[in-house]
Scaffold this active site. Structure first.
Site, short mmCIF file in Angstrom:
data_model
loop_
_atom_site.label_atom_id
_atom_site.label_comp_id
_atom_site.label_asym_id
_atom_site.label_seq_id
_atom_site.Cartn_x
_atom_site.Cartn_y
_atom_site.Cartn_z
CB CYS A 1 -8.95 12.78 14.07
SG CYS A 1 -10.17 11.87 15.03
CG ASP B 1 -6.43 13.76 20.70
OD1 ASP B 1 -7.20 13.82 19.73
OD2 ASP B 1 -5.31 13.22 20.65
CB CYS C 1 -0.92 -0.01 1.23
SG CYS C 1 -1.90 1.50 1.44
#
Length: 551
Positions: free
Chosen positions: A503, A476, A254
């Site tokens: 994120c 977070d 990948c």
């Protein structure tokens, strides 16, 4: 003239005779044919020593004693003219001549091959790992497609070969996998599109600053997962789940993943057949080998291999480990994780190290961290340094502050911030992460940090009720974002500054709407490209109290 045709029946032992369109057809049992075949073979071996040698070699092949085996448990005939059959390249049978019937028959049991010329794939002759370098990008292509059939729904493998759906650029399976949505988009264009998206979602809360880009945005993932299954022939296949499904897309290498991790996974896949280890079948629940998880310490070079099995017993464990280490001596530790449940979760609850300590170390911003199989640790270590450095910078620490690190995981942010604060408090609900966070603090000789195993929302309410105060809160949360319960608890604690590390810009926009309605404003919004070639990105936001909310 009477044409006699012998048709072997798989079941039944009674021979019968029928007439069809003037032809006499004898139907006999498979056992009856084998007995006659064996008699002919015995006679040939006595008459011709060369034939005896051929027969012996085929027995060895059938018993799996030769690496280049062709036969799949079918006896080879020295002279097939007596039975009107001959073997094809895979060791199965097909008719020698059907012209007597006037029918152009398709040979039975021959392997239907996929035309992979559009992929630029070069297959080797043994069906093992073979890769073709793409000189334009320096990457390696998937070659497991050589084994794929057009339909294998029984194993849950997505094997439909639709050439129009295949991305012929950097990755031949990007359209199927869905993991790298912008693999063929130039990097600067990716950044431009992501920035436009950030401005669209977050621009109303403040100015979205330029992206913190990645200098070399390839092979950055140091946590690599491969799911294992098999094709219809029983050959091991490894890859990733197609986006939104449990169909397996076979992948050798990948463009986003650590190259050493991909090489180790390919080696393990090649070892399974020789060790007679069956891969797991999600449909029927049978099989031993489910997943492989590789974690690489970017700065230390340490490598952890996690073998996810349905049983704690790995056949020929010592020899398996020895063979793997022979190919990859750089491996630091090998762990067996047991997942015997019908679940979409990769890791189970039980694990045992079969080589090495069962964990690895890596460093971020000058601090050393222990990484276990289940530890949360950012997958892009290069950008992690930039992200955490920027987060600590935005906190504006002077050495006098009390800092609360919520969702602290293994303690990375709190430990990195500790030299710049008076006191750091870390809160984490996962007990394994709490154990690692405490060890990390001791290992780095940090004395002004305390790690609590607790729910962060409950903990902040308890702090507020006890009259305690936090000057800075680091939050977070997971991709889904925070909750109103958590944020309400944070408002009760009334920190001076909040550093939000996100994120997902979508969940961040939702949470900023709630936070900015409760006495805070976004002073800095800085996106960080943690996941090149995908739509995802990290954003770090500094929130401070509005003038009317200070007290």
């Amino acid at each position: 003239m009477t044409l006699q045709i012998i048709i072997t029946l798989r079941y039944g032992s009674t021979a019968c005779r029928e007439v069809y369109n003037g032809f006499a057809i004898s139907l006999v049992s498979e056992d009856f044919c084998k007995q006659n075949d064996y008699k002919k073979e015995d006679k040939m071996k006595k008459e011709n020593p060369v034939n005896r040698k051929k027969y012996t070699n085929n027995e060895e092949i059938n018993n799996g004693e030769k690496t280049g085996k062709r036969a799949q448990g079918v006896r080879s005939k020295s002279d097939d003219s007596t039975s009107k059959f001959r073997k094809n390249a895979q060791g199965t049978k097909r008719r020698t001549d059907d012209s007597a019937f006037g029918i152009g028959k398709k040979s039975q049991g021959t392997k239907r091959r996929t035309n992979d010329s559009a992929f630029g794939i070069e297959k080797n002759t043994r069906g093992t790992k073979g890769r073709t370098d793409d000189s334009s990008f320096g990457i390696r292509k998937n070659t497991q497609g050589a084994k794929r059939k057009s339909n294998d729904s029984a194993t849950g493998i997505n094997k439909k070969n639709n050439m129009s759906s295949v991305n012929a650029g950097k990755c031949p399976v990007s359209k199927k996998c869905g993991g790298c949505q912008m693999i063929d988009v130039p990097y600067k264009e990716q950044i431009k599109r992501k920035h436009e998206r950030e401005e669209e979602l977050l621009g109303k809360y403040g100015t979205v600053e330029p992206f913190i880009e990645m200098e070399h945005p390839d092979h950055y993932r140091c946590k690599v997962h491969a799911v294992f299954t098999h094709d219809r022939k029983g050959n091991p296949v490894s890859g990733i789940y197609k986006e939104g499904t449990h169909d397996v897309v076979p992948v050798d290498a990948c463009y986003l993943e650590n190259e050493k991790a991909d090489a180790i996974i390919a080696t393990i896949r090649g070892m399974l057949k020789s060790f007679k280890i069956k891969t797991f079948d999600e449909d029927n629940g049978y099989g031993l080998f489910r997943h492989v998880l590789i974690r690489v310490g970017h700065n230390t070079g340490e490598i952890m291999v996690v073998l996810v099995l349905t049983s704690p017993i790995l056949p020929s464990k010592n020899n398996f480990v020895k063979a793997l280490l022979k190919e990859h001596p750089e491996i630091t530790t090998i762990v067996i994780n047991v997942n015997d449940k019908r679940t979409s979760m990769i890791l189970g609850d039980k694990e045992k190290a079969i080589y090495g300590p069962g964990f690895i170390y890596d460093t971020v911003c000058g601090m050393k961290f222990k990484i276990s199989p289940k530890s949360f640790y950012q997958v892009n270590p290069v950008q992690t340094e930039k992200l955490y450095s920027k987060a600590v910078e935005l906190a504006g620490l002077t050495g006098k502050e009390t800092v609360l690190d919520c969702y602290c995981g293994v303690g990375t942010i709190g430990i990195i911030a500790s030299p710049h604060a008076a006191e750091v408090i870390g809160v984490e609900l996962n007990k394994d992460a709490v154990r690692d966070a405490r060890l990390n603090a001791r290992m780095n000789e940090i004395e002004n940090i305390t790690i609590y195993e607790n729910d962060a929302s409950r903990f902040m309410v308890q702090m507020a009720e006890a009259g305690d105060h936090a000057d800075v809160v680091f939050m977070d949360p997971p991709r889904s974002g925070s909750t109103e319960i958590f944020m309400d608890s944070m408002f009760k604690l009334n920190p001076d500054r909040i550093v939000y590390i996100s994120c997902s810009p979508d969940s961040l926009a939702r949470d900023l709407e709630y936070i900015t309605k409760n006495g805070y404003k976004a002073d800095r919004i800085i996106p960080v490209d943690m996941f090149p070639f995908t739509r995802s990105c990290e954003t770090v936001v500094l929130l401070t109290k509005t003038s009317g909310s200070e007290g």
